[in-house]
Scaffold this active site. Structure first.
Site, mmCIF file in Angstrom:
data_model
loop_
_atom_site.group_PDB
_atom_site.id
_atom_site.type_symbol
_atom_site.label_atom_id
_atom_site.label_comp_id
_atom_site.label_asym_id
_atom_site.label_seq_id
_atom_site.Cartn_x
_atom_site.Cartn_y
_atom_site.Cartn_z
ATOM 1 N N TYR A 40 48.274 25.190 -12.069
ATOM 2 C CA TYR A 40 47.138 25.594 -11.228
ATOM 3 C C TYR A 40 46.573 24.345 -10.546
ATOM 4 O O TYR A 40 46.341 24.333 -9.335
ATOM 5 C CB TYR A 40 46.067 26.271 -12.088
ATOM 6 C CG TYR A 40 44.743 26.472 -11.375
ATOM 7 C CD1 TYR A 40 44.620 27.406 -10.348
ATOM 8 C CD2 TYR A 40 43.616 25.724 -11.733
ATOM 9 C CE1 TYR A 40 43.410 27.586 -9.694
ATOM 10 C CE2 TYR A 40 42.407 25.899 -11.085
ATOM 11 C CZ TYR A 40 42.303 26.824 -10.058
ATOM 12 O OH TYR A 40 41.107 26.989 -9.413
ATOM 13 N N LYS B 188 46.002 22.956 -6.449
ATOM 14 C CA LYS B 188 44.743 22.466 -5.883
ATOM 15 C C LYS B 188 44.856 20.974 -5.512
ATOM 16 O O LYS B 188 44.216 20.534 -4.554
ATOM 17 C CB LYS B 188 43.594 22.710 -6.869
ATOM 18 C CG LYS B 188 43.327 24.198 -7.178
ATOM 19 C CD LYS B 188 42.803 24.970 -5.961
ATOM 20 C CE LYS B 188 42.258 26.339 -6.347
ATOM 21 N NZ LYS B 188 41.696 27.086 -5.210
ATOM 22 N N SER C 49 38.599 24.203 -3.619
ATOM 23 C CA SER C 49 39.588 23.663 -4.554
ATOM 24 C C SER C 49 39.113 23.997 -5.961
ATOM 25 O O SER C 49 38.791 25.138 -6.286
ATOM 26 C CB SER C 49 39.724 22.153 -4.316
ATOM 27 O OG SER C 49 40.561 21.556 -5.264
ATOM 28 N N THR D 290 32.572 34.200 -12.575
ATOM 29 C CA THR D 290 33.182 35.228 -11.719
ATOM 30 C C THR D 290 34.283 35.895 -12.548
ATOM 31 O O THR D 290 34.361 35.698 -13.758
ATOM 32 C CB THR D 290 33.809 34.572 -10.475
ATOM 33 O OG1 THR D 290 34.901 33.754 -10.919
ATOM 34 C CG2 THR D 290 32.798 33.705 -9.728
HETATM 35 P P1 NDP Z 1 37.676 35.806 -8.558
HETATM 36 O O1 NDP Z 1 38.868 36.132 -9.383
HETATM 37 O O2 NDP Z 1 36.361 36.434 -8.891
HETATM 38 O O3 NDP Z 1 37.985 36.098 -7.014
HETATM 39 C C1 NDP Z 1 39.212 35.728 -6.473
HETATM 40 C C2 NDP Z 1 39.267 36.254 -5.057
HETATM 41 O O4 NDP Z 1 40.506 35.858 -4.458
HETATM 42 C C3 NDP Z 1 39.226 37.778 -5.005
HETATM 43 O O5 NDP Z 1 38.437 38.160 -3.898
HETATM 44 C C4 NDP Z 1 40.681 38.145 -4.795
HETATM 45 O O6 NDP Z 1 40.882 39.382 -4.154
HETATM 46 C C5 NDP Z 1 41.098 37.010 -3.882
HETATM 47 N N1 NDP Z 1 42.541 36.931 -3.753
HETATM 48 C C6 NDP Z 1 43.483 36.771 -4.718
HETATM 49 N N2 NDP Z 1 44.709 36.790 -4.180
HETATM 50 C C7 NDP Z 1 44.540 36.983 -2.840
HETATM 51 C C8 NDP Z 1 45.413 37.100 -1.742
HETATM 52 N N3 NDP Z 1 46.743 37.043 -1.894
HETATM 53 N N4 NDP Z 1 44.890 37.285 -0.497
HETATM 54 C C9 NDP Z 1 43.553 37.348 -0.316
HETATM 55 N N5 NDP Z 1 42.668 37.275 -1.331
HETATM 56 C C10 NDP Z 1 43.168 37.085 -2.569
HETATM 57 O O7 NDP Z 1 37.556 34.212 -8.654
HETATM 58 P P2 NDP Z 1 36.544 33.184 -7.959
HETATM 59 O O8 NDP Z 1 35.662 33.868 -7.020
HETATM 60 O O9 NDP Z 1 35.951 32.373 -9.024
HETATM 61 O O10 NDP Z 1 37.588 32.262 -7.172
HETATM 62 C C11 NDP Z 1 37.362 31.847 -5.841
HETATM 63 C C12 NDP Z 1 37.962 30.467 -5.644
HETATM 64 O O11 NDP Z 1 37.259 29.538 -6.464
HETATM 65 C C13 NDP Z 1 39.439 30.347 -6.015
HETATM 66 O O12 NDP Z 1 40.107 29.571 -5.038
HETATM 67 C C14 NDP Z 1 39.408 29.599 -7.346
HETATM 68 O O13 NDP Z 1 40.586 28.843 -7.539
HETATM 69 C C15 NDP Z 1 38.185 28.724 -7.153
HETATM 70 N N6 NDP Z 1 37.598 28.242 -8.398
HETATM 71 C C16 NDP Z 1 36.903 29.083 -9.220
HETATM 72 C C17 NDP Z 1 36.346 28.600 -10.383
HETATM 73 C C18 NDP Z 1 35.555 29.457 -11.327
HETATM 74 O O14 NDP Z 1 35.261 29.006 -12.441
HETATM 75 N N7 NDP Z 1 35.166 30.668 -10.951
HETATM 76 C C19 NDP Z 1 36.518 27.191 -10.783
HETATM 77 C C20 NDP Z 1 37.232 26.380 -9.832
HETATM 78 C C21 NDP Z 1 37.747 26.906 -8.696
HETATM 79 P P3 NDP Z 1 41.142 40.764 -4.987
HETATM 80 O O15 NDP Z 1 39.774 41.282 -5.332
HETATM 81 O O16 NDP Z 1 41.871 41.617 -4.010
HETATM 82 O O17 NDP Z 1 41.948 40.415 -6.198
#
Ligand code: NDP
Length: 282
Positions: free
Chosen positions: A147, A151, A133, A182
């Site tokens: 957003y 969540k 989340s 990230t």
């Molecule tokens: P990134 O943007 O680095 O990674 C996002 C990932 O989600 C990528 O692998 C992307 O794939 C994938 N993705 C997006 N759309 C789809 C889809 N339709 N099907 C499959 N994969 C998809 O962000 P984070 O790693 O930080 O995010 C991971 C999770 O953590 C998310 O749920 C985010 O909401 C949550 N989060 C992150 C925070 C942060 O500060 N980083 C804070 C709070 C929550 P592709 O490479 O193909 O685009």
């Protein structure tokens, strides 16, 4: 050794969770919209890693990925619903299409993945669903309300799922990260809306500016988050919620304080609205 099934494992938290799970000797189904991106992220890939194409908005790719996971490893122990995207806009600024697209990935994508994986976990009478989340799924703020809504929906569903799956031997944990370094705030991931309303400049507009300036400067270490997340799967009775990051802990504490204060202040009013008790004749 467990079998991990992770969505959004091409980069960010998903890739780090895959890396940590592999390092601890687990088998990993690392899914991404483009399986090639996983192969590029793990050039040294061993037989413990299965890169598979899965777009959480395409049910057929989820089914195919689950079939491939079961064909290769025979079971799934931990499902990490990690794929997600951000959306920054005032509630009134966001287009209907942008909001629905966010829900399609962050909420309905998780639901579709659950429908495909849960029959396996229920049949095993064991497993762990870890839903990524956000602190924004517990405490919202101007500019990230929609957003946060995706969540909040994920968390509401996960709380019920926790109760439904516990008797079947399957755990559910909600993870609430704060800001982790990230691509999450990068234009490659974060959706911003072209339509801006001047009245929201001091609120949602300020958030938009702050988040843009925060890109790749977030305080959280994704590798440490991954270590924490992979670690909770080893706990016999894992938590329903896990906050990650000092910023997440502070915002959750502030929200709990506010709810406690308001509950106390308006307690008498809240308790005054029941129907009068019915006196049944003896
Ligand atoms: P990134 O943007 O680095 O990674 C996002 C990932 O989600 C990528 O692998 C992307 O794939 C994938 N993705 C997006 N759309 C789809 C889809 N339709 N099907 C499959 N994969 C998809 O962000 P984070 O790693 O930080 O995010 C991971 C999770 O953590 C998310 O749920 C985010 O909401 C949550 N989060 C992150 C925070 C942060 O500060 N980083 C804070 C709070 C929550 P592709 O490479 O193909 O685009």
């Amino acid at each position: 050794m467990s079998v991990w099934f992770i969505t959004g494992a091409s980069r960010g938290l998903g890739a780090e969770i895959a890396r940590e799970a592999l390092a601890r000797g687990h088998q990993v189904v690392a899914t991404a919209r483009d399986a090639e991106a996983v192969r590029r992220a793990f050039p040294e890939a061993s037989g413990s890693l299965l890169p598979v194409t899965l777009d959480v908005t395409e049910e057929s790719t989820i089914r195919t990925a689950v079939d491939a996971a079961l064909a290769r490893f025979g079971r799934i122990d931990v499902l990490v619903n990690n794929a997600g995207r951000g959306l920054v806009a005032a509630v009134e600024e966001a287009s209907d299409a942008a909001v629905r697209a966010s829900f399609d990935i962050n909420f309905f994508g998780v639901l579709s993945t659950l429908r495909a994986v849960l029959p396996t976990l229920r049949a095993q009478r064991s497993g762990h669903v870890i839903n990524i989340s956000s602190v924004g799924g517990f405490a919202s703020a101007p500019g990230v309300g929609l957003y946060g809504a995706t969540k909040f929906a994920l968390e509401g569903m996960s709380e019920a799922l926790h109760g439904e799956l516990a008797p079947l031997g399957v755990n559910v944990t909600i993870v609430e990260p704060g800001g982790f370094r990230t691509d999450f705030l990068d234009p490659s991931s974060l959706h911003t809306e072209p339509h801006v309303i001047d009245d929201y400049a001091p609120t949602a507009g300020a958030t938009r500016t702050a988040l843009a300036g925060f890109n790749h400067l977030q305080p959280g270490d994704p590798a440490k988050a991954a270590a924490a997340i992979v670690g909770i799967a080893d706990i016999a009775e894992p938590p329903l919620r896990l906050q990650l990051g000092t910023d997440s802990v502070a915002r959750v504490e502030a929200k709990l304080d506010l709810v406690h204060r308001e509950l106390a202040q308006y307690r008498a009013l809240a308790l005054s609205t029941d129907l009068a008790p019915v006196n049944h004749p003896a």
